[in-house]
Design an enzyme around this catalytic site. Structure first.
Site, PDB file in Angstrom:
ATOM      1  N   ASP A  82       0.848  -1.191   0.000  1.00 62.23           N
ATOM      2  CA  ASP A  82       0.000   0.000   0.000  1.00 62.23           C
ATOM      3  C   ASP A  82       0.888   1.247   0.000  1.00 62.23           C
ATOM      4  O   ASP A  82       1.878   1.307   0.736  1.00 62.23           O
ATOM      5  CB  ASP A  82      -0.857  -0.045   1.285  1.00 62.23           C
ATOM      6  CG  ASP A  82      -1.811   1.114   1.393  1.00 62.23           C
ATOM      7  OD1 ASP A  82      -2.381   1.527   0.367  1.00 62.23           O
ATOM      8  OD2 ASP A  82      -2.004   1.604   2.534  1.00 62.23           O
ATOM      9  N   HIS A  83       0.533   2.234  -0.800  1.00 60.47           N
ATOM     10  CA  HIS A  83       1.322   3.476  -0.892  1.00 60.47           C
ATOM     11  C   HIS A  83       2.816   3.182  -1.020  1.00 60.47           C
ATOM     12  O   HIS A  83       3.627   3.711  -0.250  1.00 60.47           O
ATOM     13  CB  HIS A  83       1.063   4.405   0.308  1.00 60.47           C
ATOM     14  CG  HIS A  83      -0.341   4.941   0.346  1.00 60.47           C
ATOM     15  ND1 HIS A  83      -0.794   5.909  -0.528  1.00 60.47           N
ATOM     16  CD2 HIS A  83      -1.389   4.625   1.131  1.00 60.47           C
ATOM     17  CE1 HIS A  83      -2.072   6.166  -0.265  1.00 60.47           C
ATOM     18  NE2 HIS A  83      -2.470   5.388   0.721  1.00 60.47           N
ATOM     19  N   GLY A 206      -8.882   5.592   2.424  1.00 60.29           N
ATOM     20  CA  GLY A 206      -9.468   6.334   3.547  1.00 60.29           C
ATOM     21  C   GLY A 206     -10.837   5.825   3.946  1.00 60.29           C
ATOM     22  O   GLY A 206     -11.726   6.610   4.289  1.00 60.29           O
TER      23      GLY A 206
HETATM   24  O1  G3H Z   1      -3.993   3.300   2.297  1.00 60.53           O
HETATM   25  C1  G3H Z   1      -4.582   3.160   3.367  1.00 60.53           C
HETATM   26  C2  G3H Z   1      -5.882   3.709   3.564  1.00 60.53           C
HETATM   27  O2  G3H Z   1      -6.283   4.555   2.588  1.00 60.53           O
HETATM   28  C3  G3H Z   1      -6.414   3.785   4.940  1.00 60.53           C
HETATM   29  O3  G3H Z   1      -7.138   4.956   5.223  1.00 60.53           O
HETATM   30  O4  G3H Z   1      -6.804   4.927   7.670  1.00 60.53           O
HETATM   31  O5  G3H Z   1      -8.509   6.418   6.625  1.00 60.53           O
HETATM   32  O6  G3H Z   1      -8.865   3.962   6.678  1.00 60.53           O
HETATM   33  P1  G3H Z   1      -7.880   5.052   6.627  1.00 60.53           P
HETATM   34 ZN    ZN Z   2      -4.410   5.228   1.422  1.00 60.78          ZN
END
Ligand code: G3H
Ligand code: ZN
Length: 283
Positions: A82-83, A206
């Site tokens: 992720d990212h 998110g």
């Molecule tokens: O990449 C990870 C997410 O977008 C997590 O976002 O912490 O707001 O659920 P969140």
């Molecule tokens: Zn994210």
């Protein structure tokens, strides 16, 4: 069960009409809990770890933990970066057995974002692994990383971006934010427009804090994956925080760790059910 290749996982989800949650892990407890939650729900999804969290748990360690947790289970689960912040991280995760990759170069100028994604896509596709890219800027706070900018994805740029990067999924900025502090304001008409113009499925980051009714609407717009991070982290941290509040001398790490796994697993099960309309409490 073996970890599932990202292309196969998306195909399976599409055939069954599921949207895939991607739950962020940081350590062993989070990893075991996420795998347990998905298996208890009998619904597919991803364990994912961000480049930022690889500082604690390297790719080999996380891949080992997910495989170990999933060994005697049969719910399809993928392991996703992720990212991803660098090509080195992308390579390290592919080498470790990750089955899906995100390269996030969205903070760079447009052409540099394209070049970084294309480099990752060429590498990952050689190994048959799909690549997620981000266009626009998702605001809020992811762990200790604060993103002040919050530029929504421009639909006019999507086709060109996907064509030139060869990305397989697209993370969009539609008023979604990272973390539990800032409030999300999901622009559903924009999401609808993006779904219309995007040649690839969309990813919503998110997830924590987005009302479930909004998620239900958003699902109509070619969403393959929804990311949840802070929501689950909060379940783990709260377990320890409450115990400490009750007794400042509390230090029974094993019992607290075991109950944190239980709480996070319950929350992961709840979230995967809710986003798939399978929990009648909210459905
Ligand atoms: O990449 C990870 C997410 O977008 C997590 O976002 O912490 O707001 O659920 P969140
Ligand atoms: Zn994210």
């Amino acid at each position: 069960m073996k970890l599932v290749n990202g292309f196969d996982l998306m195909k399976y989800a599409k055939e069954k009409g599921y949207v895939l949650p991607a739950f962020n892990t940081t350590n062993m407890e989070m990893t075991f809990a996420i795998v347990r939650g998905l298996n208890e729900a009998k619904l597919p999804g991803y364990v994912q770890i961000s480049s930022n969290n690889l500082r604690l748990s390297d790719p080999q360690t996380i891949a080992y933990l997910v495989k170990k947790a999933q060994k005697d289970q049969d719910t399809p689960i993928g392991l996703h970066l992720d990212h991803g912040k660098s090509f080195q991280d992308v390579k390290a995760c592919v080498d470790a057995g990750f089955t899906s990759i995100m390269i996030d170069a969205s903070q760079l100028p447009y052409d540099e974002n394209i070049a970084a994604v294309r480099q990752a896509a060429d590498y990952c596709h050689f190994y048959g692994i799909p690549v997620e890219a981000e266009l626009g800027a998702i605001g809020g706070k992811e762990d200790d990383i604060v993103n002040e900018s919050n530029a929504k994805t421009n639909p006019d740029m999507v086709a060109d971006f996907v064509e030139r990067t060869h990305c397989d999924t697209l993370a969009v900025a539609v008023g979604n934010v990272h973390g539990l502090v800032a409030k999300p304001h999901i622009d559903l008409p924009l999401l609808a427009k993006l779904a219309e113009v995007s040649p690839v499925p969309l990813v919503l980051h998110g997830g924590s804090g987005i009302p479930f009714e909004t998620i239900r609407e958003a699902r109509k717009y070619n969403l393959t994956k929804i990311n949840y991070g802070a929501d689950l982290r909060s379940a783990l941290v709260t377990t320890f925080g409450q115990a400490y509040e009750k007794d400042h001398k509390e230090c029974n790490l094993i019992e607290l760790s075991l109950s944190s796994v239980e709480h996070v697993a319950e929350r992961a099960k709840f979230l995967v059910e809710v986003i798939n309309g399978k929990n009648e409490k909210i459905a």
